[in-house]
Design a protein around this motif. Structure first.
Motif, PDB file in Angstrom:
ATOM      1  N   PRO A   1     -11.415   7.964   0.779  1.00  0.00           N
ATOM      2  CA  PRO A   1     -10.882   6.593   0.860  1.00  0.00           C
ATOM      3  C   PRO A   1      -9.791   6.315   1.693  1.00  0.00           C
ATOM      4  N   VAL A   2      -9.515   5.357   2.785  1.00  0.00           N
ATOM      5  CA  VAL A   2      -8.769   4.979   3.604  1.00  0.00           C
ATOM      6  C   VAL A   2      -8.028   3.765   3.485  1.00  0.00           C
ATOM      7  N   LEU A   3      -6.719   3.817   3.481  1.00  0.00           N
ATOM      8  CA  LEU A   3      -5.993   2.619   3.636  1.00  0.00           C
ATOM      9  C   LEU A   3      -5.574   2.144   5.158  1.00  0.00           C
ATOM     10  N   PHE A   4      -5.623   1.153   5.626  1.00  0.00           N
ATOM     11  CA  PHE A   4      -5.036   0.753   6.965  1.00  0.00           C
ATOM     12  C   PHE A   4      -3.785  -0.235   6.956  1.00  0.00           C
ATOM     13  N   ILE A   5      -2.814   0.148   7.204  1.00  0.00           N
ATOM     14  CA  ILE A   5      -1.439  -0.780   7.204  1.00  0.00           C
ATOM     15  C   ILE A   5      -1.142  -1.366   8.614  1.00  0.00           C
ATOM     16  N   VAL A   6      -1.140  -2.552   8.691  1.00  0.00           N
ATOM     17  CA  VAL A   6      -1.153  -3.142  10.019  1.00  0.00           C
ATOM     18  C   VAL A   6       0.064  -4.113  10.243  1.00  0.00           C
ATOM     19  N   GLY A   7       0.725  -4.200  11.231  1.00  0.00           N
ATOM     20  CA  GLY A   7       1.853  -5.335  11.264  1.00  0.00           C
ATOM     21  C   GLY A   7       1.092  -6.520  11.821  1.00  0.00           C
ATOM     22  N   GLY A   8       1.657  -7.762  10.982  1.00  0.00           N
ATOM     23  CA  GLY A   8       1.061  -8.987  11.113  1.00  0.00           C
ATOM     24  C   GLY A   8       1.280  -9.603  12.671  1.00  0.00           C
ATOM     25  N   GLN A   9       2.311  -8.982  13.229  1.00  0.00           N
ATOM     26  CA  GLN A   9       2.537  -9.386  14.879  1.00  0.00           C
ATOM     27  C   GLN A   9       1.559  -8.767  15.700  1.00  0.00           C
TER      28      GLN A   9
ATOM     29  N   PRO B   1     -14.775   4.065   0.688  1.00  0.00           N
ATOM     30  CA  PRO B   1     -13.952   3.153   0.206  1.00  0.00           C
ATOM     31  C   PRO B   1     -12.694   2.916   1.354  1.00  0.00           C
ATOM     32  N   HIS B   2     -12.289   1.574   1.322  1.00  0.00           N
ATOM     33  CA  HIS B   2     -11.323   1.472   2.338  1.00  0.00           C
ATOM     34  C   HIS B   2     -10.699   0.121   2.177  1.00  0.00           C
ATOM     35  N   ALA B   3      -9.419  -0.120   2.673  1.00  0.00           N
ATOM     36  CA  ALA B   3      -8.776  -1.377   2.241  1.00  0.00           C
ATOM     37  C   ALA B   3      -7.924  -1.602   3.625  1.00  0.00           C
ATOM     38  N   VAL B   4      -7.747  -2.882   3.857  1.00  0.00           N
ATOM     39  CA  VAL B   4      -6.693  -3.023   5.174  1.00  0.00           C
ATOM     40  C   VAL B   4      -5.681  -3.936   4.777  1.00  0.00           C
ATOM     41  N   ARG B   5      -4.250  -3.529   4.666  1.00  0.00           N
ATOM     42  CA  ARG B   5      -3.338  -4.415   4.459  1.00  0.00           C
ATOM     43  C   ARG B   5      -2.411  -4.764   5.463  1.00  0.00           C
ATOM     44  N   VAL B   6      -1.798  -6.147   5.475  1.00  0.00           N
ATOM     45  CA  VAL B   6      -1.087  -6.482   6.563  1.00  0.00           C
ATOM     46  C   VAL B   6       0.636  -6.796   6.149  1.00  0.00           C
ATOM     47  N   VAL B   7       1.498  -6.316   6.921  1.00  0.00           N
ATOM     48  CA  VAL B   7       2.657  -6.461   6.743  1.00  0.00           C
ATOM     49  C   VAL B   7       3.175  -7.584   7.739  1.00  0.00           C
ATOM     50  N   THR B   8       3.229  -8.736   6.903  1.00  0.00           N
ATOM     51  CA  THR B   8       3.679  -9.937   7.708  1.00  0.00           C
ATOM     52  C   THR B   8       4.973  -9.816   8.460  1.00  0.00           C
ATOM     53  N   GLY B   9       4.628 -10.272   9.768  1.00  0.00           N
ATOM     54  CA  GLY B   9       5.999 -10.354  10.565  1.00  0.00           C
ATOM     55  C   GLY B   9       6.265  -9.286  11.440  1.00  0.00           C
ATOM     56  N   ALA B  10       5.690  -8.072  10.791  1.00  0.00           N
ATOM     57  CA  ALA B  10       5.890  -6.798  11.552  1.00  0.00           C
ATOM     58  C   ALA B  10       5.203  -6.517  12.834  1.00  0.00           C
ATOM     59  N   THR B  11       5.765  -5.317  13.593  1.00  0.00           N
ATOM     60  CA  THR B  11       5.098  -4.874  14.804  1.00  0.00           C
ATOM     61  C   THR B  11       4.583  -3.530  14.274  1.00  0.00           C
ATOM     62  N   HIS B  12       3.965  -2.902  15.131  1.00  0.00           N
ATOM     63  CA  HIS B  12       3.254  -1.449  14.868  1.00  0.00           C
ATOM     64  C   HIS B  12       4.232  -0.343  14.522  1.00  0.00           C
ATOM     65  N   LEU B  13       5.466  -0.531  14.900  1.00  0.00           N
ATOM     66  CA  LEU B  13       6.575   0.392  14.560  1.00  0.00           C
ATOM     67  C   LEU B  13       7.075   0.100  13.372  1.00  0.00           C
ATOM     68  N   PHE B  14       6.879  -0.979  12.707  1.00  0.00           N
ATOM     69  CA  PHE B  14       7.673  -1.594  11.417  1.00  0.00           C
ATOM     70  C   PHE B  14       9.123  -1.387  11.386  1.00  0.00           C
ATOM     71  N   GLU B  15       9.782  -1.713  12.548  1.00  0.00           N
ATOM     72  CA  GLU B  15      11.215  -1.900  12.829  1.00  0.00           C
ATOM     73  C   GLU B  15      11.753  -2.811  11.754  1.00  0.00           C
ATOM     74  N   GLU B  16      11.171  -4.054  11.681  1.00  0.00           N
ATOM     75  CA  GLU B  16      12.027  -5.019  11.005  1.00  0.00           C
ATOM     76  C   GLU B  16      12.407  -4.791   9.958  1.00  0.00           C
ATOM     77  N   PRO B  17      13.502  -5.426   9.140  1.00  0.00           N
ATOM     78  CA  PRO B  17      14.037  -5.401   8.074  1.00  0.00           C
ATOM     79  C   PRO B  17      12.910  -5.520   6.897  1.00  0.00           C
ATOM     80  N   GLY B  18      13.073  -4.280   6.186  1.00  0.00           N
ATOM     81  CA  GLY B  18      12.079  -4.147   5.002  1.00  0.00           C
ATOM     82  C   GLY B  18      10.720  -3.964   5.176  1.00  0.00           C
ATOM     83  N   ALA B  19      10.424  -3.737   6.549  1.00  0.00           N
ATOM     84  CA  ALA B  19       9.080  -3.517   6.846  1.00  0.00           C
ATOM     85  C   ALA B  19       8.563  -2.032   6.491  1.00  0.00           C
ATOM     86  N   LEU B  20       9.289  -1.185   6.594  1.00  0.00           N
ATOM     87  CA  LEU B  20       8.886   0.411   6.179  1.00  0.00           C
ATOM     88  C   LEU B  20       8.919   0.396   4.788  1.00  0.00           C
TER      89      LEU B  20
END
Length: 217
Positions: free
Chosen positions: A150-158, A176-195
């Motif tokens: 199983p694989v989970l992909f987490i992607v920044g919404g930006q 089995p897999h899923a894609v989850r999006v962190v709203t408002g985040a870039t690929h580095l997830f440096e935004e407050p609360g993104a990590l």
């Protein structure tokens, strides 16, 4: 909590790593680093600290030896060298008294995505799941077709282009897999609360896999 700098033998070299096991850890997360980062960087340690708080042990491991990073040797890598080193690191984790009974989770970020997927495809019975975050998977990679974990992909919404690429890779998976999006985040997830969101999503996914995993015979 056990926390120590360790050496992991792999592919005729010794890899620097940091091993940490909090009390009552329910799984161990392996976070490999390639030529562009090392386990000592602040971002990696920050992710590891969050994982410890969430109840996961960690092994942060550099896939290149110190001499290779410094350019003292010319490794002349074939495509399978780095995945084999991840497999060796998984074997090391499973040999340690503190983690030998714990399920192993592979984390991959950025350019390490394809290396992690290749290693996971070679470990159908040795890894619980894979979590890729801010990664750039190759939808045409051979490992995508071979993977059964199983694989989970987490992607920044930006990152709409990265999300498109990720969804294309996920669509080609038979596992089995899923894609989850962190709203408002870039690929580095440096935004407050993104990590924090990344670790929360990963933790929920791992718990789901733990619940569905077959128990010991």
């Amino acid at each position: 909590m056990i926390s120590d700098t360790v050496s992991v033998p792999a592919d005729h070299v010794t890899l620097d790593a940091h091993f940490a096991v909090p009390a009552s850890a329910r799984a161990v997360v392996l976070l490999p680093h390639g030529a562009d980062t090392v386990w000592r960087n602040e971002r990696s340690r920050s992710v590891a600290d969050r994982l410890h708080t969430a109840g996961f042990a960690t092994l942060l491991v550099d896939l290149l030896s110190e001499r290779e990073v410094q350019g003292d040797t010319q490794p002349g890598f074939d495509a399978g060298v780095l995945p084999r080193r991840i497999v060796a690191a998984v074997d090391w984790v499973r040999a340690q008294p503190e983690t030998r009974k714990l399920p192993v989770v592979l984390f991959g970020a950025g350019t390490q995505a394809d290396v992690v997927l290749e290693a996971a495809a070679d470990l159908p019975d040795g890894v619980l799941t894979v979590v890729l975050w801010g990664a750039r998977p190759d939808p045409d990679a051979d490992a995508i077709q071979r993977l059964r974990i199983p694989v989970l992909f987490i992607v920044g919404g930006q990152e709409p282009e990265l999300l498109r690429l990720t969804e294309e890779a996920a669509h080609r998976l038979e596992a089995p897999h899923a894609v989850r999006v962190v709203t408002g985040a870039t690929h580095l997830f440096e935004e407050p609360g993104a990590l924090d969101q990344v670790v929360s999503m990963a933790g929920d996914w791992c718990d789901e896999q733990l619940r569905s995993a077959p128990g010991p015979e």
